[in-house]
Write a protein that holds these residues in place. Sequence first.
Motif: not given
Length: 129
Positions: A17-18, A23-26, A123-124, A126-129
């Motif tokens: 998880l860390i 690494q910004q995994w899916s 987070v995705p 709110v940020t739209g990513k």
Amino acid sequence: MGKAVRFYWGYIAVAALIVAWSQQWSLPIVVALSVGVSVYASFQVPVWCGAVNRDGRTYCRNNAYGILMGCRNRQHRWQKLKMIVLRSKVGDVSRAVFPTAKEKFNAVLAVGGLLSAIAAVIVPAVTGK
């Protein structure tokens, strides 16, 4: 080796998880790892029972699985969950549910896993990513 992996797989999931966050995994992978860590810490990690004994002053030191579950004694199995809901003394709940540093660490893992799952979803959005 197999028994160690079976009992302590949650710590491998914490490390993954860390890495997943760094690494910004899916999103599905991060959410799955986060939920897995929380479930492991809450219901499967090997710990002491910590339920209140009949004398009302000491706590059970039998082996149990998960910070929310009790030992083999029938009255201890759900005593921790009931204590969180019914008792008003925070100190008693803290001493019973988290009697040692290991249980406190696993509680941090459980809460961290839940917060990670929530953050991975919010987070995705709110940020739209």
